[in-house]
Scaffold this motif. Sequence first.
Motif, PDB file in Angstrom:
ATOM      1  N   LYS A 252      13.333   1.858   4.041  1.00  0.00           N
ATOM      2  CA  LYS A 252      12.987   1.316   5.395  1.00  0.00           C
ATOM      3  C   LYS A 252      12.199   0.041   5.344  1.00  0.00           C
ATOM      4  CE  LYS A 252      11.025   2.430   9.972  1.00  0.00           C
ATOM      5  NZ  LYS A 252      10.428   3.462  10.659  1.00  0.00           N
ATOM      6  N   ALA A 253      12.916  -0.998   5.804  1.00  0.00           N
ATOM      7  CA  ALA A 253      12.351  -2.320   5.650  1.00  0.00           C
ATOM      8  C   ALA A 253      10.754  -2.465   6.369  1.00  0.00           C
ATOM      9  CB  ALA A 253      13.187  -3.494   6.401  1.00  0.00           C
ATOM     10  N   ASP A 254      10.030  -3.213   5.744  1.00  0.00           N
ATOM     11  CA  ASP A 254       8.537  -3.428   6.301  1.00  0.00           C
ATOM     12  C   ASP A 254       7.973  -2.129   6.596  1.00  0.00           C
ATOM     13  OD1 ASP A 254       6.611  -5.178   6.921  1.00  0.00           O
ATOM     14  OD2 ASP A 254       7.455  -5.604   9.039  1.00  0.00           O
ATOM     15  N   SER A 255       8.206  -0.891   5.971  1.00  0.00           N
ATOM     16  CA  SER A 255       7.552   0.228   6.142  1.00  0.00           C
ATOM     17  C   SER A 255       7.237   0.839   4.662  1.00  0.00           C
ATOM     18  CB  SER A 255       8.361   1.082   6.989  1.00  0.00           C
ATOM     19  OG  SER A 255       7.990   2.313   7.171  1.00  0.00           O
ATOM     20  N   THR A 256       8.233   1.045   3.843  1.00  0.00           N
ATOM     21  CA  THR A 256       8.069   1.745   2.575  1.00  0.00           C
ATOM     22  C   THR A 256       7.342   0.959   1.564  1.00  0.00           C
ATOM     23  OG1 THR A 256      10.162   2.916   3.044  1.00  0.00           O
ATOM     24  CG2 THR A 256       9.228   3.199   0.847  1.00  0.00           C
ATOM     25  N   PRO A 257       6.118   1.505   0.976  1.00  0.00           N
ATOM     26  CA  PRO A 257       5.545   0.662  -0.143  1.00  0.00           C
ATOM     27  C   PRO A 257       6.497   0.541  -1.298  1.00  0.00           C
ATOM     28  CG  PRO A 257       3.830   2.222   0.815  1.00  0.00           C
ATOM     29  CD  PRO A 257       5.497   2.465   1.515  1.00  0.00           C
ATOM     30  N   TYR A 258       6.585  -0.450  -1.834  1.00  0.00           N
ATOM     31  CA  TYR A 258       7.409  -0.931  -2.948  1.00  0.00           C
ATOM     32  C   TYR A 258       7.146   0.206  -4.228  1.00  0.00           C
ATOM     33  CZ  TYR A 258       4.304  -3.905  -5.623  1.00  0.00           C
ATOM     34  OH  TYR A 258       3.098  -4.275  -6.397  1.00  0.00           O
ATOM     35  N   THR A 259       5.719   0.418  -4.300  1.00  0.00           N
ATOM     36  CA  THR A 259       5.276   1.289  -5.476  1.00  0.00           C
ATOM     37  C   THR A 259       5.894   2.665  -5.249  1.00  0.00           C
ATOM     38  OG1 THR A 259       3.475   1.558  -4.076  1.00  0.00           O
ATOM     39  CG2 THR A 259       3.229   0.031  -5.849  1.00  0.00           C
ATOM     40  N   LEU A 260       5.887   3.168  -4.015  1.00  0.00           N
ATOM     41  CA  LEU A 260       6.740   4.306  -3.771  1.00  0.00           C
ATOM     42  C   LEU A 260       8.140   4.459  -4.056  1.00  0.00           C
ATOM     43  CD1 LEU A 260       5.468   6.996  -2.289  1.00  0.00           C
ATOM     44  CD2 LEU A 260       6.363   6.436  -0.345  1.00  0.00           C
ATOM     45  N   ALA A 261       8.917   3.532  -3.643  1.00  0.00           N
ATOM     46  CA  ALA A 261      10.299   3.234  -3.915  1.00  0.00           C
ATOM     47  C   ALA A 261      10.810   3.349  -5.242  1.00  0.00           C
ATOM     48  CB  ALA A 261      10.913   2.079  -3.317  1.00  0.00           C
ATOM     49  N   ALA A 262       9.782   2.618  -5.893  1.00  0.00           N
ATOM     50  CA  ALA A 262       9.759   2.156  -7.514  1.00  0.00           C
ATOM     51  C   ALA A 262       9.758   3.783  -8.417  1.00  0.00           C
ATOM     52  CB  ALA A 262       8.825   1.298  -8.161  1.00  0.00           C
ATOM     53  N   ASN A 263       8.674   4.234  -7.718  1.00  0.00           N
ATOM     54  CA  ASN A 263       8.566   5.708  -8.321  1.00  0.00           C
ATOM     55  C   ASN A 263       9.643   6.627  -8.304  1.00  0.00           C
ATOM     56  OD1 ASN A 263       7.072   8.706  -7.861  1.00  0.00           O
ATOM     57  ND2 ASN A 263       6.169   7.467  -9.378  1.00  0.00           N
ATOM     58  N   GLY A 264      10.140   6.578  -7.170  1.00  0.00           N
ATOM     59  CA  GLY A 264      11.321   7.336  -6.814  1.00  0.00           C
ATOM     60  C   GLY A 264      12.681   7.147  -7.563  1.00  0.00           C
ATOM     61  N   ILE A 265      12.844   5.659  -7.789  1.00  0.00           N
ATOM     62  CA  ILE A 265      13.910   5.078  -8.683  1.00  0.00           C
ATOM     63  C   ILE A 265      13.657   5.751 -10.017  1.00  0.00           C
ATOM     64  CG2 ILE A 265      15.166   3.214  -9.582  1.00  0.00           C
ATOM     65  CD1 ILE A 265      14.421   1.868  -6.622  1.00  0.00           C
ATOM     66  N   ASP A 266      12.253   5.589 -10.531  1.00  0.00           N
ATOM     67  CA  ASP A 266      12.307   5.922 -12.034  1.00  0.00           C
ATOM     68  C   ASP A 266      12.460   7.545 -12.111  1.00  0.00           C
ATOM     69  OD1 ASP A 266      11.360   3.437 -12.750  1.00  0.00           O
ATOM     70  OD2 ASP A 266       9.209   3.717 -12.210  1.00  0.00           O
ATOM     71  N   LYS A 267      12.211   8.212 -11.172  1.00  0.00           N
ATOM     72  CA  LYS A 267      12.676   9.676 -11.173  1.00  0.00           C
ATOM     73  C   LYS A 267      13.972   9.898 -11.650  1.00  0.00           C
ATOM     74  CE  LYS A 267       8.758  11.540  -8.283  1.00  0.00           C
ATOM     75  NZ  LYS A 267       8.648  12.511  -7.127  1.00  0.00           N
ATOM     76  N   PHE A 268      14.936   9.204 -11.067  1.00  0.00           N
ATOM     77  CA  PHE A 268      16.300   9.291 -11.647  1.00  0.00           C
ATOM     78  C   PHE A 268      16.476   8.896 -12.751  1.00  0.00           C
ATOM     79  CE2 PHE A 268      16.498   9.488  -6.844  1.00  0.00           C
ATOM     80  CZ  PHE A 268      17.294  10.444  -6.730  1.00  0.00           C
ATOM     81  N   LYS A 269      15.897   7.482 -13.267  1.00  0.00           N
ATOM     82  CA  LYS A 269      15.910   7.224 -14.666  1.00  0.00           C
ATOM     83  C   LYS A 269      15.624   8.112 -15.547  1.00  0.00           C
ATOM     84  CE  LYS A 269      15.520   2.299 -13.115  1.00  0.00           C
ATOM     85  NZ  LYS A 269      14.664   1.025 -13.156  1.00  0.00           N
ATOM     86  N   LYS A 270      14.760   8.811 -15.514  1.00  0.00           N
ATOM     87  CA  LYS A 270      14.126   9.703 -16.257  1.00  0.00           C
ATOM     88  C   LYS A 270      14.928  11.069 -16.738  1.00  0.00           C
ATOM     89  CE  LYS A 270       9.006   9.040 -15.396  1.00  0.00           C
ATOM     90  NZ  LYS A 270       7.917   9.540 -14.649  1.00  0.00           N
ATOM     91  N   ILE A 271      16.104  11.000 -15.807  1.00  0.00           N
ATOM     92  CA  ILE A 271      17.232  12.162 -16.005  1.00  0.00           C
ATOM     93  C   ILE A 271      18.483  11.455 -16.138  1.00  0.00           C
ATOM     94  CG2 ILE A 271      15.805  13.968 -14.929  1.00  0.00           C
ATOM     95  CD1 ILE A 271      17.728  13.505 -12.358  1.00  0.00           C
ATOM     96  N   ASP A 272      18.227  10.109 -16.420  1.00  0.00           N
ATOM     97  CA  ASP A 272      19.558   9.432 -16.912  1.00  0.00           C
ATOM     98  C   ASP A 272      20.469   9.455 -15.894  1.00  0.00           C
ATOM     99  OD1 ASP A 272      20.874   7.813 -18.688  1.00  0.00           O
ATOM    100  OD2 ASP A 272      21.990   9.492 -19.489  1.00  0.00           O
TER     101      ASP A 272
END
Length: 305
Positions: A252-272
């Motif tokens: 969501k634009a101008d709402s979600t902190p980028y650190t939160l989104a980056a952390n969520g994306i990393d969770k998928f990277k960890k399981i390939d």
Amino acid sequence: ALARIIDKATVPAYPIKPRKKLIIMIAGILGLGLGIMMVFLKEALNKTIRTAEDVESKLATPILGILPLLKIKSKDKAQPIMAFFDDNKSSFAEAIRTIRTGVVLSGLDSQEKVAVITSSVPNEGKTTVAVNLAIALGQNEKVLLIDADLRKPSIARTCKIDPQEGLSTLVAGTSAFEQCVHHFKEWGIDILPAGIIPPNPQELLGSKRFGVVIKALSKKYERIVIDTAPVQAVSDAQLISVHSNEVIYVVKADSTPYTLAANGIDKFKKIDREVIGIVLNQVNIEKARYYSGEYYSGYYQNYGY
């Protein structure tokens, strides 16, 4: 001693002090300077994702598309969910088609085309993206939309179909395929609602039986779109993504902190599992033009803004 008058006293035409013009000018300069400083400070402290440039620089992930903020009436809360169907010539619909193109091109070499839609936290618009994308894909392919958000399902209510039979009962084996899957003729797609919410959704979604069901459904449909729970709330999306070939992340634009989104994306990277792209949702067009100038102006002009 004699006293002499050197200069006669005169009444001044205007007061010497206070110098109102000078005070007003100084106050104006200080106020303007303070305002500018506050703006820069606010910009410096803003940690949200607001532009396509933010997505690429802060999340290091391609952007699939940008969806504009829709102005809706409070009495018509379902309008964003049906935005593509209600007006397929609108700017919103064109943006959905752009996302559709990105999804299709990203999975050209995949035999099983299963896309998982998720976000960091609730209320970012993942279900809206999932429904509208499924409808757009359904114009060219046989599509199944699955509501796998077993914590807070909403698609059955939106489509006014029986919420008792669906994904959970299909996986459990208590309902047949024909009882669970509904053909939504208006949208041209099939819908598999969440069904009865189980006491522990993670056990169901992580079971071998769930994988078997998704495998069987992928043979019946050309493409499957799965709406899942937010990744920062529970790990349901990661469990489901194991059985998919695409993960689409809604921010969501101008709402979600980028650190939160980056952390969520990393969770998928960890399981390939690869996040194929970001959908930047609910973008305020006027603010976007202010932030990014000509880029956003040109971008939205292509969509009729």
